[in-house]
Design a protein around this motif. Structure first.
Motif, PDB file in Angstrom:
ATOM      1  N   UNK A 328       0.846  -1.188   0.000  1.00 29.59           N
ATOM      2  CA  UNK A 328       0.000   0.000   0.000  1.00 29.59           C
ATOM      3  C   UNK A 328       0.881   1.237   0.000  1.00 29.59           C
ATOM      4  N   UNK A 329       0.694   2.080  -1.029  1.00 33.78           N
ATOM      5  CA  UNK A 329       1.455   3.319  -1.163  1.00 33.78           C
ATOM      6  C   UNK A 329       0.588   4.488  -0.701  1.00 33.78           C
ATOM      7  N   UNK A 330       1.104   5.294   0.201  1.00 31.79           N
ATOM      8  CA  UNK A 330       0.349   6.438   0.703  1.00 31.79           C
ATOM      9  C   UNK A 330       0.811   7.694  -0.029  1.00 31.79           C
ATOM     10  N   UNK A 331      -0.027   8.078  -1.016  1.00 31.28           N
ATOM     11  CA  UNK A 331       0.229   9.269  -1.818  1.00 31.28           C
ATOM     12  C   UNK A 331      -0.786  10.352  -1.460  1.00 31.28           C
ATOM     13  N   UNK A 332      -1.157  10.393  -0.182  1.00 29.15           N
ATOM     14  CA  UNK A 332      -2.116  11.390   0.288  1.00 29.15           C
ATOM     15  C   UNK A 332      -1.398  12.675   0.669  1.00 29.15           C
ATOM     16  N   UNK A 333      -0.299  12.960  -0.016  1.00 34.31           N
ATOM     17  CA  UNK A 333       0.489  14.179   0.169  1.00 34.31           C
ATOM     18  C   UNK A 333       1.073  14.543  -1.186  1.00 34.31           C
ATOM     19  N   UNK A 334       1.737  15.680  -1.256  1.00 34.87           N
ATOM     20  CA  UNK A 334       2.249  16.196  -2.524  1.00 34.87           C
ATOM     21  C   UNK A 334       3.525  15.450  -2.938  1.00 34.87           C
ATOM     22  N   UNK A 335       3.439  14.641  -4.005  1.00 32.61           N
ATOM     23  CA  UNK A 335       4.581  13.870  -4.493  1.00 32.61           C
ATOM     24  C   UNK A 335       5.730  14.791  -4.888  1.00 32.61           C
ATOM     25  N   UNK A 336       5.403  15.878  -5.579  1.00 31.27           N
ATOM     26  CA  UNK A 336       6.458  16.781  -6.069  1.00 31.27           C
ATOM     27  C   UNK A 336       7.221  17.404  -4.905  1.00 31.27           C
ATOM     28  N   UNK A 337       6.504  17.780  -3.852  1.00 29.22           N
ATOM     29  CA  UNK A 337       7.169  18.400  -2.710  1.00 29.22           C
ATOM     30  C   UNK A 337       8.100  17.413  -2.012  1.00 29.22           C
ATOM     31  N   UNK A 338       7.620  16.174  -1.815  1.00 27.52           N
ATOM     32  CA  UNK A 338       8.480  15.180  -1.165  1.00 27.52           C
ATOM     33  C   UNK A 338       9.707  14.891  -2.035  1.00 27.52           C
ATOM     34  N   UNK A 339       9.515  14.792  -3.341  1.00 28.07           N
ATOM     35  CA  UNK A 339      10.650  14.559  -4.240  1.00 28.07           C
ATOM     36  C   UNK A 339      11.643  15.715  -4.168  1.00 28.07           C
ATOM     37  N   UNK A 340      11.123  16.933  -4.100  1.00 33.57           N
ATOM     38  CA  UNK A 340      11.974  18.121  -3.983  1.00 33.57           C
ATOM     39  C   UNK A 340      12.831  18.045  -2.717  1.00 33.57           C
ATOM     40  N   UNK A 341      12.236  17.525  -1.640  1.00 34.42           N
ATOM     41  CA  UNK A 341      12.934  17.462  -0.351  1.00 34.42           C
ATOM     42  C   UNK A 341      13.888  16.265  -0.262  1.00 34.42           C
ATOM     43  N   UNK A 342      13.846  15.399  -1.260  1.00 33.48           N
ATOM     44  CA  UNK A 342      14.850  14.335  -1.373  1.00 33.48           C
ATOM     45  C   UNK A 342      16.000  14.788  -2.264  1.00 33.48           C
ATOM     46  N   UNK A 343      15.662  15.359  -3.433  1.00 34.59           N
ATOM     47  CA  UNK A 343      16.663  15.549  -4.480  1.00 34.59           C
ATOM     48  C   UNK A 343      17.196  16.967  -4.616  1.00 34.59           C
ATOM     49  N   UNK A 344      16.349  17.968  -4.402  1.00 35.84           N
ATOM     50  CA  UNK A 344      16.759  19.347  -4.690  1.00 35.84           C
ATOM     51  C   UNK A 344      17.166  20.127  -3.443  1.00 35.84           C
ATOM     52  N   UNK A 345      16.424  19.969  -2.381  1.00 34.89           N
ATOM     53  CA  UNK A 345      16.712  20.668  -1.124  1.00 34.89           C
ATOM     54  C   UNK A 345      16.717  19.636  -0.005  1.00 34.89           C
ATOM     55  N   UNK A 346      17.774  18.818   0.097  1.00 31.55           N
ATOM     56  CA  UNK A 346      17.764  17.669   1.002  1.00 31.55           C
ATOM     57  C   UNK A 346      17.427  18.039   2.443  1.00 31.55           C
ATOM     58  N   UNK A 347      16.369  17.399   2.960  1.00 33.91           N
ATOM     59  CA  UNK A 347      15.900  17.655   4.310  1.00 33.91           C
ATOM     60  C   UNK A 347      14.906  16.573   4.698  1.00 33.91           C
ATOM     61  N   UNK A 348      14.598  16.494   5.969  1.00 34.45           N
ATOM     62  CA  UNK A 348      13.516  15.604   6.389  1.00 34.45           C
ATOM     63  C   UNK A 348      12.213  16.186   5.854  1.00 34.45           C
ATOM     64  N   UNK A 349      11.353  15.358   5.243  1.00 34.80           N
ATOM     65  CA  UNK A 349      10.190  15.885   4.515  1.00 34.80           C
ATOM     66  C   UNK A 349       9.142  16.519   5.420  1.00 34.80           C
ATOM     67  N   UNK A 350       8.472  17.554   4.874  1.00 32.68           N
ATOM     68  CA  UNK A 350       7.456  18.240   5.659  1.00 32.68           C
ATOM     69  C   UNK A 350       6.157  17.438   5.735  1.00 32.68           C
ATOM     70  N   UNK A 351       5.784  16.788   4.627  1.00 32.02           N
ATOM     71  CA  UNK A 351       4.610  15.901   4.652  1.00 32.02           C
ATOM     72  C   UNK A 351       4.915  14.714   3.736  1.00 32.02           C
ATOM     73  N   UNK A 352       5.488  13.665   4.296  1.00 31.91           N
ATOM     74  CA  UNK A 352       6.052  12.604   3.444  1.00 31.91           C
ATOM     75  C   UNK A 352       5.023  11.660   2.847  1.00 31.91           C
ATOM     76  N   UNK A 353       5.371  11.165   1.668  1.00 35.53           N
ATOM     77  CA  UNK A 353       4.734   9.958   1.160  1.00 35.53           C
ATOM     78  C   UNK A 353       5.409   8.780   1.849  1.00 35.53           C
ATOM     79  N   UNK A 354       4.714   7.667   1.974  1.00 35.25           N
ATOM     80  CA  UNK A 354       5.340   6.481   2.549  1.00 35.25           C
ATOM     81  C   UNK A 354       4.669   5.232   1.992  1.00 35.25           C
ATOM     82  N   UNK A 355       5.295   4.103   2.277  1.00 28.51           N
ATOM     83  CA  UNK A 355       4.869   2.811   1.723  1.00 28.51           C
ATOM     84  C   UNK A 355       4.764   1.811   2.861  1.00 28.51           C
ATOM     85  N   UNK A 356       3.695   1.011   2.840  1.00 30.65           N
ATOM     86  CA  UNK A 356       3.498  -0.027   3.851  1.00 30.65           C
ATOM     87  C   UNK A 356       3.428  -1.386   3.163  1.00 30.65           C
ATOM     88  N   UNK A 357       4.299  -2.305   3.582  1.00 30.93           N
ATOM     89  CA  UNK A 357       4.225  -3.693   3.125  1.00 30.93           C
ATOM     90  C   UNK A 357       3.664  -4.522   4.268  1.00 30.93           C
TER      91      UNK A 357
END
Length: 496
Positions: A328-357
């Motif tokens: 189950x993938x939780x995309x109930x947040x802004x994908x672009x913002x989380x990606x930005x906080x991984x790749x462009x402005x590295x930081x702990x995400x403000x509202x993360x996407x996450x995945x549950x197995x």
């Protein structure tokens, strides 16, 4: 060939086991040297004393033919070692409380799902997947088994004819939006590159082959978890005489006359005629080799675009959670913002996407009866701060959303809890910047532009794994081991 020719493989993940198996099949004596207490690298398992069995890393079984091809090369089938089950739904994507997209295994049902979301999208889906199928077939037949050592490897008429169809120079995000307008369908198509690569706009459209793998070839699960694949690969190795040395960290690689002469561990020094380094490439270069024998300087590595690290939680729950699927993938947040906080402005995400197995949905051997086994993963920028306070903060942030969605007070039913993050990736795997997946799949890090599989200064040293060709993920790592083994065999045969 000299029967005493002796090779070492450093690291026992998928790439290391694959390399060892192919070297041994060619008649060489092979030692696998592993720093940890158990083999498997990132695919190790965590077996708790209260009945839970967690896959510590990989959990998506895509591209089943790569596993079939590996075992077939040694006269086996995957079913000789584990039972494989196709998941239906393959996975689910949560966009909101009452907005869940369950992706069916059946293609006709998938078409109906797309049409219900965006009128006319079935025709677009078929066109998209036809293009992706071409990329997948060409990639698997023509590209991924190449060592990436010379541009002449790509002097292939079929590749030349199809170079534009491969869309190496087209952005993935632009490509997806040519076909689909609905943001949920776009997110569905873009999720593999967020979790395994780079920003969709920085990823070549070539990687729509991942959509073909997930949506048409299916999502599978090996009963007993990914550790069963590791066990099967180890059995293949042992059947050919491969020896395993665990709890044995390599401290240096000795070189004489531009050839590896020996490997030094905390226990002893052993002479070898060739080495495949399937441990972290950067660690091997920076810590095990003297500066004159390194392919790359530290400045090179610092400029690489790394795929994400991860914050992972392994949770045992004393009750069932009905609203979760196996994936189950939780995309109930802004994908672009989380990606930005991984790749462009590295930081702990403000509202993360996450995945549950939740493998206990499929497999009753991974949790006690009536319990659930949860593996929760949040993609995270590599190389940033990691501490217990941050882990706990994000655990509660994720739990708030997961409990709200599931209607279950999960924290009140915790039977087991362990976290895993950047510092652990560094400690356990010497992982560069604590990355989880290797290099991002950007245009400038594709094929021959990845770190070389061959040490340019040491003739009998080759590399394997997610930081070299063909790239990150379990199937590419298995392929990487085979390609590096072929190169060492070729070198050894030529220079015996």
């Amino acid at each position: 060939m000299n029967d005493k020719t002796n090779f070492a493989v450093i690291g026992s993940g998928f790439a290391g086991l694959s390399a060892a198996a192919y070297l041994a099949k060619a008649g060489y004596q092979v030692d696998v040297i592993e720093k940890n207490a158990t083999i498997g690298g990132r695919a190790r398992q965590l077996n708790t004393n209260n009945g839970y069995l967690f896959d510590m890393g990989p959990s998506w079984y895509w591209m089943p033919e790569v596993f079939e091809k590996f075992f077939a090369d040694f006269g086996y089938k995957p079913s000789d070692f584990y039972e494989l089950k196709q998941l239906d739904p393959g996975f689910s994507v949560v966009f909101g409380d009452d907005d869940v997209m369950a992706v069916p295994a059946d293609f006709n049902a998938l078409c109906q799902l797309f049409e219900s979301i965006e009128t006319g999208s079935v025709a677009q889906l078929k066109l998209f997947l036809a293009e992706a199928a071409y990329k997948y077939k060409t990639g698997m037949d023509k590209l991924v088994y190449k060592p990436g050592l010379s541009l002449t490897e790509f002097w292939d008429w079929d590749l030349f004819k199809g170079v534009f169809k491969l869309q190496v120079f087209t952005a993935f995000s632009k490509h997806v939006r040519k076909f689909f307008k609905n943001p949920r369908l776009i997110a569905l198509m873009e999720f593999p590159v967020l979790f395994l690569g780079a920003m969709p706009e920085d990823t070549p459209a070539l990687y729509s082959l991942m959509n073909y793998a997930g949506l048409q070839l299916g999502t599978w699960y090996p009963k007993g978890g990914f550790g069963k694949i590791i066990e099967g690969m180890q059995e293949v190795c042992k059947a050919q005489g491969v020896k395993f040395f665990t709890n044995t960290a390599v401290t240096s690689i000795k070189v004489a006359n531009n050839r590896v002469s020996a490997i030094v561990t905390a226990n002893d020094t052993r002479a070898y005629d060739g080495v495949i380094a399937a441990a972290d490439y950067h660690h091997v270069e920076e810590k095990l080799l003297e500066p004159p024998f390194r392919n790359y300087q530290e400045s090179y590595w610092d400029k690489r675009v790394m795929a994400p690290s991860s914050l992972i939680f392994y949770l045992g729950i004393t009750r069932k959670i009905n609203r979760l699927d196996h994936h189950t993938l939780f995309f109930d947040a802004d994908l672009k913002q989380h990606a930005q906080e991984i790749y462009k402005e590295p930081q702990w995400p403000s509202k993360p996407l996450f995945y549950v197995c939740c493998p206990s949905k499929t497999d009753d051997t991974v949790a006690p009866a009536g319990h659930e086994n949860l593996f929760i993963l949040m993609p995270l920028a590599p190389g940033i701060e990691d501490n217990d306070d941050l882990r706990e903060k994000y655990f509660n942030l994720i739990m708030d959303r997961l409990e709200h969605f599931s209607g279950v007070a999960i924290r009140q039913h915790l039977d087991y809890k362990q976290s895993y993050c950047i510092n652990d990736f560094v400690a356990d795997y010497n992982s560069y910047k604590g990355n989880a997946y290797g290099l991002a799949n950007t245009l400038m890090q594709t094929a021959n532009l990845k770190p070389s599989i061959s040490n340019r200064r040491i003739g009998n040293l080759f590399y394997a794994g997610q930081l070299t060709v063909p790239g990150p993920g379990v199937p590419p790592s298995i392929i990487s081991g085979k390609v590096s083994a072929q190169q060492l065999i070729k070198y050894s045969t030529k220079n015996k």
